[in-house]
Write a protein that holds these residues in place. Structure first.
Motif, PDB file in Angstrom:
ATOM      1  N   CYS A 161      31.424  35.343  30.456  1.00  0.00           N
ATOM      2  CA  CYS A 161      30.973  34.000  30.803  1.00  0.00           C
ATOM      3  C   CYS A 161      30.847  33.163  29.535  1.00  0.00           C
ATOM      4  O   CYS A 161      30.738  33.694  28.427  1.00  0.00           O
ATOM      5  N   THR A 162      30.889  31.869  29.718  1.00  0.00           N
ATOM      6  CA  THR A 162      30.707  30.937  28.602  1.00  0.00           C
ATOM      7  C   THR A 162      29.209  30.782  28.333  1.00  0.00           C
ATOM      8  O   THR A 162      28.375  31.304  29.074  1.00  0.00           O
ATOM      9  N   GLU A 163      28.878  30.015  27.295  1.00  0.00           N
ATOM     10  CA  GLU A 163      27.475  29.822  26.948  1.00  0.00           C
ATOM     11  C   GLU A 163      26.687  29.133  28.060  1.00  0.00           C
ATOM     12  O   GLU A 163      25.487  29.337  28.195  1.00  0.00           O
ATOM     13  N   ASN A 164      27.394  28.333  28.870  1.00  0.00           N
ATOM     14  CA  ASN A 164      26.685  27.662  29.979  1.00  0.00           C
ATOM     15  C   ASN A 164      26.706  28.478  31.272  1.00  0.00           C
ATOM     16  O   ASN A 164      26.288  28.001  32.323  1.00  0.00           O
ATOM     17  N   GLY A 165      27.214  29.719  31.189  1.00  0.00           N
ATOM     18  CA  GLY A 165      27.174  30.616  32.343  1.00  0.00           C
ATOM     19  C   GLY A 165      28.376  30.575  33.254  1.00  0.00           C
ATOM     20  O   GLY A 165      28.404  31.278  34.273  1.00  0.00           O
ATOM     21  N   SER A 166      29.398  29.770  32.939  1.00  0.00           N
ATOM     22  CA  SER A 166      30.602  29.728  33.777  1.00  0.00           C
ATOM     23  C   SER A 166      31.374  31.034  33.646  1.00  0.00           C
ATOM     24  O   SER A 166      31.579  31.536  32.538  1.00  0.00           O
ATOM     25  N   VAL A 167      31.816  31.571  34.778  1.00  0.00           N
ATOM     26  CA  VAL A 167      32.567  32.835  34.777  1.00  0.00           C
ATOM     27  C   VAL A 167      33.959  32.614  34.187  1.00  0.00           C
ATOM     28  O   VAL A 167      34.641  31.644  34.524  1.00  0.00           O
ATOM     29  N   THR A 168      34.370  33.526  33.307  1.00  0.00           N
ATOM     30  CA  THR A 168      35.726  33.496  32.744  1.00  0.00           C
ATOM     31  C   THR A 168      36.374  34.843  32.980  1.00  0.00           C
ATOM     32  O   THR A 168      35.688  35.867  33.130  1.00  0.00           O
ATOM     33  N   THR A 169      37.700  34.862  33.027  1.00  0.00           N
ATOM     34  CA  THR A 169      38.413  36.139  33.105  1.00  0.00           C
ATOM     35  C   THR A 169      39.239  36.330  31.833  1.00  0.00           C
ATOM     36  O   THR A 169      39.586  35.375  31.140  1.00  0.00           O
ATOM     37  N   LEU A 170      39.564  37.598  31.552  1.00  0.00           N
ATOM     38  CA  LEU A 170      40.079  37.983  30.241  1.00  0.00           C
ATOM     39  C   LEU A 170      41.581  38.229  30.203  1.00  0.00           C
ATOM     40  O   LEU A 170      42.086  38.794  29.244  1.00  0.00           O
ATOM     41  N   GLY A 171      42.303  37.804  31.234  1.00  0.00           N
ATOM     42  CA  GLY A 171      43.758  37.953  31.215  1.00  0.00           C
ATOM     43  C   GLY A 171      44.199  39.260  31.842  1.00  0.00           C
ATOM     44  O   GLY A 171      43.404  40.095  32.273  1.00  0.00           O
TER      45      GLY A 171
END
Length: 462
Positions: A192-202
């Motif tokens: 996740c980013t610093e603001n808590g948004s979910v990210t995926t790693l490829g």
């Protein structure tokens, strides 16, 4: 220990995973586990996200949610019947969130990179609670964490996020204390980013997750459990007598993974390499096999080449023009134009006359590349740009090639004898990799010729 999608595909597979974990846990090892989504689930979610934008109505959403619920409920009943109802409440809540975001995408007719990442992270959100429950059913205390809860902090490059240095202290404070009396099961592929948004790693990002977690824990070793016995001398679908490589260096493994070897994510080596942590690749379905050990030092064999890998779905771009000769800044203009249009260049080759530059890029980036380079042609910096989609990039990898005379001669002599025409050649200064491009139809022939030339099917006795 990271377990891939085929390792957690159903109840039978998860029972095998629990046996493996119980074996190592009962002998006093502190374990953290990273899991992928069940086999095929992420593909389902990708399709659902794309369909939600195009579909006339949202009827398919109910079908998707029911399908995922049925699959995970059945698996839970098989591996953790005592925890079925409790875990299904958690899964139902997550499926409700999934349906809500897909409905929003459908109503807005817009799928942003941020929304897409959130949607495709649900495969791991569903698999991790099941694996954790299966461990508890077996008498092993366990808790499931998502990537953010485990401490993986990333940049905001949705779809291909990279872990930030701050992840290490977060992982150490959040995961390490659990190891004393529990086995944490961490959802791979996400942060996740610093603001808590979910990210995926490829692609294959769970390998990367495992390496990030392992580095943050200062683990003794990182084990990647998959459905093959280890890193192989070539793709066994192409080369039926391909052999498992017992030991390989970080650099060799990175070169192979970059050039299409799917057993490891290209970035999954870096966090381990920074901490000098051994990475092992092992087979969930054949756990007694020693697998492949990935280490820092270059393990030289009598054989100079260790493996041959390849990438399909690439495109060749040739950039020509006498006006390029001796003109400063030509390469800068070309690569800046491509970078501004988010085109990733995989391989570069330039003739000594400076009148030609050849590039290999992801085939999906070709249209953007053509538009970007059309502007460079208009400026009169180059004369013409030609492209070819029908190509395969092949990499010959081995630490033993460094300083060894005649290896290039053997490679291209073997290809010539096999009637394979080489369209482009590239070699890095490390001399661990010689890569080249051939026509798509000649790819299998090139792999076979080189696998035979360097006798990669035979055991190498030191």
């Amino acid at each position: 220990m990271k377990f891939g999608g085929t390792s957690v595909a159903d109840g039978k597979c998860i029972a095998r995973v629990v046996e493996i974990l119980d074996h190592y846990h009962s002998t006093g090892n502190e374990l953290a586990v990273v899991v992928s989504a069940g086999h095929g689930v992420t593909d389902q979610l990708v399709s659902a996200a794309e369909d939600a934008v195009r579909a006339d109505d949202g009827a398919n959403l109910d079908q998707l949610v029911l399908s995922l619920r049925t699959r995970h409920s059945k698996t839970l009943e098989a591996v953790a019947p005592d925890h079925h109802d409790e875990v299904m409440q958690e899964i139902d809540a997550r499926l409700g969130n999934l349906k809500n975001i897909l409905s929003a995408v459908h109503n807005l007719r817009e799928l942003t990179p941020r929304s897409r990442d959130y949607i495709i992270s649900f495969g791991e959100r569903l698999s991790a609670p099941v694996v954790s429950a299966a461990l508890r059913q077996h008498g092993i205390p366990s808790v499931a964490l998502d990537g953010c809860e485990a401490g993986i902090l990333t940049n905001s490059e949705y779809g291909n996020a990279k872990a930030l240095p701050e992840s290490e202290t977060r992982i150490r404070s959040r995961v390490v204390p659990l190891l004393v009396d529990q086995v944490p099961v961490i959802m791979g592929f996400m942060g996740c980013t610093e603001n808590g948004s979910v990210t995926t790693l490829g692609r294959s990002g769970s390998d990367y997750s495992a390496s990030i977690i392992g580095a943050g824990m200062d683990a003794d070793e990182i084990w990647i459990w998959t459905d093959v016995d280890g890193v192989m001398t070539s793709d066994p679908r192409m080369i039926t007598d391909a052999r498992v490589i017992p030991m390989i260096s970080y650099l060799e493994a990175m070169e192979l993974s970059y050039f299409g070897a799917k057993v490891l994510h290209p970035r999954s080596i870096e966090p381990a390499m920074q901490k000098d942590i051994t990475v092992r690749v092992k087979n969930t379905f054949n756990p007694s096999h020693p697998g492949t050990c990935v280490i820092r030092r270059e393990h030289r064999e009598k054989r100079v080449v260790k493996a041959i890998s390849y990438i399909e779905k690439v495109a060749l771009i040739n950039i020509n023009g006498a006006q390029m000769i001796g003109r400063p800044g030509v390469a800068k203009t070309i690569f800046s134009a491509l970078a501004d249009n988010h085109v990733n260049v995989m391989m570069i080759s330039q003739g000594s006359s400076e009148a030609n530059i050849s590039l290999i890029i992801d085939e999906n980036h070709l249209d953007r590349a053509i538009l970007a380079l059309a502007e460079v042609v208009k400026e009169g910096i180059v004369r013409e740009v030609t492209t070819n989609r029908d190509v395969i990039a092949v990499a010959v990898v081995g630490a033993g090639m460094a300083g060894e005379t005649g290896t290039g001669g053997r490679i291209f002599s073997a290809l010539g004898t096999a009637g394979v025409n080489v369209m482009m050649i590239s070699q890095g200064s490390s001399e661990v990799n010689i890569s080249f491009v051939v026509r798509g139809e000649q790819g299998p022939c090139a792999l076979r010729a080189l696998h035979d030339e360097f006798r990669l099917s035979e055991e190498c006795h030191e």
